[in-house]
Structures are given as C-alpha cells and as structure tokens.
Write a protein that holds these residues in place. Sequence first.
Motif, PDB file in Angstrom:
ATOM      1  N   ALA A 119      15.318  -7.757  71.349  1.00  0.00           N
ATOM      2  CA  ALA A 119      15.838  -8.615  72.424  1.00  0.00           C
ATOM      3  C   ALA A 119      14.985  -9.861  72.569  1.00  0.00           C
ATOM      4  O   ALA A 119      15.497 -10.963  72.817  1.00  0.00           O
ATOM      5  CB  ALA A 119      15.873  -7.835  73.740  1.00  0.00           C
ATOM      6  N   GLY A 120      13.662  -9.714  72.415  1.00  0.00           N
ATOM      7  CA  GLY A 120      12.765 -10.861  72.518  1.00  0.00           C
ATOM      8  C   GLY A 120      13.006 -11.871  71.418  1.00  0.00           C
ATOM      9  O   GLY A 120      13.011 -13.085  71.646  1.00  0.00           O
ATOM     10  N   ILE A 121      13.221 -11.366  70.180  1.00  0.00           N
ATOM     11  CA  ILE A 121      13.514 -12.269  69.061  1.00  0.00           C
ATOM     12  C   ILE A 121      14.830 -12.999  69.293  1.00  0.00           C
ATOM     13  O   ILE A 121      14.941 -14.203  69.033  1.00  0.00           O
ATOM     14  CB  ILE A 121      13.568 -11.462  67.744  1.00  0.00           C
ATOM     15  N   PHE A 122      15.836 -12.283  69.806  1.00  0.00           N
ATOM     16  CA  PHE A 122      17.123 -12.914  70.112  1.00  0.00           C
ATOM     17  C   PHE A 122      16.942 -13.992  71.177  1.00  0.00           C
ATOM     18  O   PHE A 122      17.526 -15.079  71.090  1.00  0.00           O
ATOM     19  CB  PHE A 122      18.111 -11.857  70.603  1.00  0.00           C
ATOM     20  N   GLY A 123      16.080 -13.733  72.167  1.00  0.00           N
ATOM     21  CA  GLY A 123      15.791 -14.724  73.195  1.00  0.00           C
ATOM     22  C   GLY A 123      15.129 -15.959  72.614  1.00  0.00           C
ATOM     23  O   GLY A 123      15.444 -17.094  73.001  1.00  0.00           O
TER      24      GLY A 123
END
Length: 298
Positions: free
Chosen positions: A269-273
């Motif tokens: 999720a952090g990478i997608f953010g």
Amino acid sequence: MKIKSSLTADLSLLLVACIWGSTFVIVQKAIQFMPPHFFNGVRFFLAALLVALIGRKMTRLAPSKRSIAAGVTLGLFLFLGYAFQTVGLLYTTSSKAGFITGLSVMIVPLLSIWILKEAARKTVYAAAAVGTAGLYFLTFSGFSSFNQGDLLVFCCALAFALHILFTGRFSGQHDAWLLTIVQLFTVSILSFSASGLFENVPDAGKMLTADVMLALFITAFFATAFAFFVQTKLQQYTTASRVALIYASEPVFAALTAYFFAGERLSSAGIFGCVLILSAMLMAEWKPARKKESIVSH
C-alpha cells in the motif's frame, strides 16, 4: 537556449535532487546525537559562510532594506520547512519523509491559485486529489502507521511550497546571491534560537560523532551551499516546469537510499501511495499545449 547548456543544467539539477534525496538517511542518523534545531543551525551557518564567500565575487550590489526583508521572509519559510522536516525524521522513516516532502511540488500550483490569484487549471485539482489519495496509502497503511512525524513532514511540505512560491515572486526583484545569503543566515539564526528555547544541547564530545560530522559536511557544503549555487547559476538555462519535474525525483532517491543503506521497506500500500504521489507531482506541473491558430493571415 543552447541544447548543450540546457542538458548541463538539467543533469546538474538532477544531481541536486539526488543529493537532497540521499540526505534523509544521514540526517536521520545525525539527529540521534545532535538536536535537530542545533544541527540545522550549524548546517546553515557553514553553508551561509561558503555562499557569502562565493557571492562576494559574484555580485557587487550592496544589500538594501527591501532585499534584506525579502531574504528574511524566504529564510523564515525555509527555516520552518527544515525544522518540521528534521524534527519529523525523529518519528518517521526516511522514505516516507521523502515522498511527503515531495508533495510541495503539487502544493505550489494550488497556492499560486489561492495566493497569487493565478488562473485555475483542472489538472491542479486532479493532482491534489491524486496526491491526497497517495498520502493516505503511504501514511495510513494498516491504519496504524500514521504518526506525528508524518504530520510534521507534511507541515514541512507546506512551508517549502510557500518558500518556492515567494522565491518566484522575489527572485526577479532582487539579486539572487543576496537573497540566498540572507535567507541562509536567517535559517541559521532562527535554528539556533529554537535550539536555545526547546532543546538541551549535550557536550560537543557527545555530539561530534562520525555520523554527525559526515552529515554536517554533506548537508552544509553539498545539499545547501552547492545546491543553491547550482540552482542559482544554471536554472537560467532551463525552464521552471522542467526544474519542477526534475525535483520530483527527489523522493525516489530518498526511498532508494533508505532501502539500500537503512534497510527500510515500504508495504504494498505504501509503494502504491508513492506512485500516486509521483503521479500527482507530474500532473501538477503538466500544462496542456495551446492550440495553434488555424487561420493564417496573408
């Protein structure tokens, strides 16, 4: 604009973005031993001395009250940006701090609309929405990773956006070297003042570790003095939009440095953010080309 000069400017500014991005990790290590505000005070004092020595040969203009006032104003925003960022690094990761700081690229067009009354562009509002979504995925992954460090770094992004905005307003009215010297000394004075009010500074023997000395050397001379020198000297050979896009790479360098040297890992999720935030930066600077006139006068 000569192609060779433009390429040199772009590559030099990319080096600046790389230096800025890579300093998150070393600053994070240094402030474990030297208080954040005191660290910034020393860093900007050393940088200001170096830029003053260079600037003395670059300009013969005497500082006026207006140029000093403009430099102090820029220095105030710069101080707030670095103060929020450096203290925030005590509580968050280098990679997250890099991407949240990068939101300033997206915030600048919004502030230009609200403060400078520039014409609104749909892409700016779309970028704001995408950037907000990216910030959510980056900081609220699992609903438990958001902390005060993330909030402090977001305040840093706002301060840097205001600094960029007012730099654009003042740069055409005052000598660039004078503005740079005054604002760097202003940051140093305000940082030392904040340190005296809020920090307990340990003995020099406890602070001057190898990590601190390395961080001061790299940030003072490369990330501050050298970076300002390059930006002031070479930005005339490229465009503001290209500079903004180049600087959008800073959080990528921050994340890569944190990955290889600090072992930081972002969740899916952090990478997608992060991807959404980078997309928002590019969207905020994208301006549709004007349609060419179809009627040709004879």
